[in-house]
Design an enzyme around this catalytic site. Structure first.
Site, PDB file in Angstrom:
ATOM      1  N   ASP A 227       0.811  -1.219   0.000  1.00 22.26           N
ATOM      2  CA  ASP A 227       0.000   0.000   0.000  1.00 22.26           C
ATOM      3  C   ASP A 227       0.847   1.273   0.000  1.00 22.26           C
ATOM      4  O   ASP A 227       0.430   2.305   0.521  1.00 22.26           O
ATOM      5  CB  ASP A 227      -0.966   0.031   1.209  1.00 22.26           C
ATOM      6  CG  ASP A 227      -1.751  -1.259   1.321  1.00 22.26           C
ATOM      7  OD1 ASP A 227      -2.268  -1.701   0.297  1.00 22.26           O
ATOM      8  OD2 ASP A 227      -1.813  -1.815   2.432  1.00 22.26           O
TER       9      ASP A 227
ATOM     10  N   LYS B 165       2.189   2.198  -5.293  1.00 17.98           N
ATOM     11  CA  LYS B 165       2.947   1.784  -6.490  1.00 17.98           C
ATOM     12  C   LYS B 165       2.256   2.215  -7.785  1.00 17.98           C
ATOM     13  O   LYS B 165       2.912   2.511  -8.772  1.00 17.98           O
ATOM     14  CB  LYS B 165       3.145   0.264  -6.485  1.00 17.98           C
ATOM     15  CG  LYS B 165       3.999  -0.203  -5.322  1.00 17.98           C
ATOM     16  CD  LYS B 165       4.035  -1.703  -5.217  1.00 17.98           C
ATOM     17  CE  LYS B 165       2.789  -2.325  -4.659  1.00 17.98           C
ATOM     18  NZ  LYS B 165       2.579  -2.175  -3.215  1.00 17.98           N
TER      19      LYS B 165
ATOM     20  N   GLY C  30      -4.459  -4.408  -4.271  1.00 16.32           N
ATOM     21  CA  GLY C  30      -5.510  -3.518  -4.719  1.00 16.32           C
ATOM     22  C   GLY C  30      -4.900  -2.200  -5.094  1.00 16.32           C
ATOM     23  O   GLY C  30      -4.006  -1.722  -4.407  1.00 16.32           O
ATOM     24  N   HIS C  31      -5.305  -1.656  -6.213  1.00 18.77           N
ATOM     25  CA  HIS C  31      -4.905  -0.285  -6.467  1.00 18.77           C
ATOM     26  C   HIS C  31      -6.093   0.500  -6.965  1.00 18.77           C
ATOM     27  O   HIS C  31      -6.953   0.001  -7.679  1.00 18.77           O
ATOM     28  CB  HIS C  31      -3.698  -0.166  -7.403  1.00 18.77           C
ATOM     29  CG  HIS C  31      -3.693  -1.128  -8.531  1.00 18.77           C
ATOM     30  ND1 HIS C  31      -2.963  -2.290  -8.501  1.00 18.77           N
ATOM     31  CD2 HIS C  31      -4.320  -1.106  -9.701  1.00 18.77           C
ATOM     32  CE1 HIS C  31      -3.158  -2.944  -9.615  1.00 18.77           C
ATOM     33  NE2 HIS C  31      -3.970  -2.256 -10.366  1.00 18.77           N
TER      34      HIS C  31
ATOM     35  N   GLN D   3       1.937  -6.112  -2.953  1.00 21.06           N
ATOM     36  CA  GLN D   3       2.347  -6.154  -1.524  1.00 21.06           C
ATOM     37  C   GLN D   3       3.642  -5.360  -1.332  1.00 21.06           C
ATOM     38  O   GLN D   3       3.795  -4.324  -1.929  1.00 21.06           O
ATOM     39  CB  GLN D   3       2.475  -7.607  -1.047  1.00 21.06           C
ATOM     40  CG  GLN D   3       1.135  -8.329  -0.924  1.00 21.06           C
ATOM     41  CD  GLN D   3       0.664  -8.935  -2.218  1.00 21.06           C
ATOM     42  OE1 GLN D   3       1.415  -9.604  -2.903  1.00 21.06           O
ATOM     43  NE2 GLN D   3      -0.586  -8.735  -2.570  1.00 21.06           N
TER      44      GLN D   3
HETATM   45  P1  IMP Z   1      -2.591 -12.927   1.942  1.00 22.65           P
HETATM   46  O1  IMP Z   1      -1.693 -12.299   0.940  1.00 22.65           O
HETATM   47  O2  IMP Z   1      -4.060 -12.742   1.640  1.00 22.65           O
HETATM   48  O3  IMP Z   1      -2.243 -14.368   2.193  1.00 22.65           O
HETATM   49  O4  IMP Z   1      -2.361 -12.174   3.354  1.00 22.65           O
HETATM   50  C1  IMP Z   1      -1.141 -12.280   4.069  1.00 22.65           C
HETATM   51  C2  IMP Z   1      -0.764 -10.936   4.692  1.00 22.65           C
HETATM   52  O5  IMP Z   1      -0.426 -10.019   3.662  1.00 22.65           O
HETATM   53  C3  IMP Z   1      -1.893 -10.278   5.494  1.00 22.65           C
HETATM   54  O6  IMP Z   1      -1.301  -9.587   6.572  1.00 22.65           O
HETATM   55  C4  IMP Z   1      -2.475  -9.271   4.506  1.00 22.65           C
HETATM   56  O7  IMP Z   1      -3.112  -8.201   5.154  1.00 22.65           O
HETATM   57  C5  IMP Z   1      -1.225  -8.841   3.781  1.00 22.65           C
HETATM   58  N1  IMP Z   1      -1.484  -8.340   2.418  1.00 22.65           N
HETATM   59  C6  IMP Z   1      -1.755  -9.073   1.317  1.00 22.65           C
HETATM   60  N2  IMP Z   1      -1.904  -8.277   0.242  1.00 22.65           N
HETATM   61  C7  IMP Z   1      -1.693  -7.024   0.652  1.00 22.65           C
HETATM   62  C8  IMP Z   1      -1.667  -5.753  -0.013  1.00 22.65           C
HETATM   63  O8  IMP Z   1      -1.844  -5.632  -1.226  1.00 22.65           O
HETATM   64  N3  IMP Z   1      -1.418  -4.685   0.774  1.00 22.65           N
HETATM   65  C9  IMP Z   1      -1.160  -4.792   2.098  1.00 22.65           C
HETATM   66  N4  IMP Z   1      -1.158  -5.946   2.753  1.00 22.65           N
HETATM   67  C10 IMP Z   1      -1.419  -7.058   2.048  1.00 22.65           C
END
Ligand code: IMP
Length: 428
Positions: A13, A16, A40-41, A223
């Protein structure tokens, strides 16, 4: 030189999408290289605010070919929904290409993740519940289904039957859920296959040929570095590798093509989900950062945890990724917060650490050593050049740069393109 890698330096977040937007004019391909619809963007198309989770934001630029590379996990239902939304807004999605080697998120991945997170109780990771972890798990266990399997119904059915046999035992016997039916899944995925067929491509060859012809490629991570499966705050991480090195493994091109590695960092830090966060604030400062920075997750809507800028994790991210430059976002959010705190080191059990401690239990106990920096009171939203920023804001940027040892090339003070301010003499 033709290829750039753009990725987040913290827990995701960082903004990017802004970098893609800023550099879009100079790009021919934008490639998403890991993760899935957990990311998500927010993009603005035809005056409408859109939240994309899987399709690279390059899709909004008619001259750019958008690529979803091998290392991504794809929920085809979500992908098609995003394509439909974009088409409805007049965006041409025919330039979206998907690697046949990318893995599919299947209905049992979603189901299993939901029950496992519940089962973990207070130890839950706080995932996005999009089936990401289970899909990558099956990839590593070599029982995953890939995009290319969609186009061979016999193989698809065979693989599905094998995997469902095991998944249904787990779902029914361990978690007390109902079994999933293969026929239903086959029917749904056959429908997705028909629609995805025109987008299937040998994306590694496409990118390689493009690079040889002098086309420019941007590899976009989802991420962030601290959510990396190997280099992040394990186990509170995602199940893939956002780090720069993985961009090449996923896209199937060699390191020789890359000349820029751009780290995107917020002027403060946020995190969603569980896990350590040394500079976290919970009181009034957090309220202000959340409110001013709009710190709610694009994918899950969860309120983000917030804290002060952490130079220790940024130095770490610079080391792991080999950043050539930094793109600093959301500097405007810090107005009126003087004095601003910056974490320059950690303390653990009386010892000072300039680097992220190599053992997780030390990192979990790390407390920040803060330096106070003079802030500014002006609203920065209307500033249109780096030199026109208040002196204190420029000093803050300079201080971060010194602490990290990587030059800042652009500083942004708001979501619009004209609010991205090149730092004089640095910007490539
Ligand atoms: P997962 O990717 O759904 O398996 O989640 C694993 C961890 O990564 C959790 O703490 C999520 O909140 C975090 N996470 C996954 N995708 C994002 C993102 O795009 N932005 C911020 N945190 C993320």
């Amino acid at each position: 030189m033709p290829a750039s890698i753009v990725l987040g330096t913290q827990w995701g977040d960082e903004g990017k999408g802004k970098v893609v937007d800023y550099l879009a004019d100079r790009m021919d391909f934008v490639v998403r290289y890991q993760g899935g619809n957990n990311a998500g963007h927010t993009v603005i198309a035809e005056g409408q605010v859109l939240k994309l989770h899987l399709i690279p934001s390059g899709i909004l630029y008619p001259h750019i070919t958008s690529v979803i590379a091998d290392g991504v996990v794809i929920d085809p239902r979500v992908l098609l929904e995003e394509m439909d939304t974009l088409t409805g807004l007049g965006v041409d999605v025919s330039r979206l290409l998907v690697s046949g080697n990318a893995h599919l998120i299947m209905p049992y991945h979603l189901e299993i993740e939901r029950v496992v997170e519940r089962f973990l109780g207070k130890n839950a990771l706080g995932t996005t519940k999009r089936g990401i972890g289970p899909a990558y798990g099956d990839k590593a266990a070599r029982i995953g289904l890939r995009v290319q399997d969609l186009f061979d119904p016999k193989i698809f059915r065979e693989k599905l039957d094998v995997v469902l046999r095991e998944k249904n035992v787990v779902l029914t016997k361990v978690y007390g859920r109902l079994p999933l039916e293969a026929d239903r899944i086959v029917e749904d995925y056959a429908g997705y296959a028909d629609r995805l067929r025109p987008h299937l491509a040998d994306t590694s060859k496409l990118l390689h040929d493009g690079l040889r012809e002098g086309r420019r490629v941007m590899l976009e991570g989802a991420q962030g570095t601290l959510l990396d499966l190997d280099h992040g705050t394990y186990p509170f991480v995602t199940s893939s590798n956002p780090v720069a090195g993985y961009a090449l493994a996923s896209a199937g091109i060699g390191p020789v093509w890359v000349d820029r590695v751009i780290g995107v960092t917020k002027a403060y830090v946020t995190r969603v989900g569980a896990g350590p966060f040394p500079t976290e604030e919970t009181g009034e400062i957090a309220e202000t950062l959340v409110k001013r920075g709009g710190e709610f997750g694009t994918t899950t809507g969860r309120r983000r945890r917030t804290g002060w800028f952490d130079a220790v994790i940024l130095r770490y991210a610079a080391r792991i990724n080999g950043f050539t430059e930094l793109f600093l976002t959301k500097l405007d959010v810090l107005s009126e917060l003087s004095p601003i705190k910056v974490c320059v080191a950690y303390e653990v059990d009386g010892d000072r650490y300039e680097d992220v401690p190599p053992h997780q239990s030390l990192f979990h106990r790390a407390t920040p050593v803060f330096e106070k920096v003079e802030g500014w009171w002006e609203d920065l939203g209307d500033v249109r050049s780096f030199d026109a920023l208040p002196a204190a804001a420029r000093s803050y940027v300079k201080r971060l740069e010194d602490l990290v040892g990587v030059p800042m090339s652009v500083v942004s003070v708001g979501p619009a393109r004209e609010q991205s301010l090149p730092v004089a003499a640095r910007e490539a």
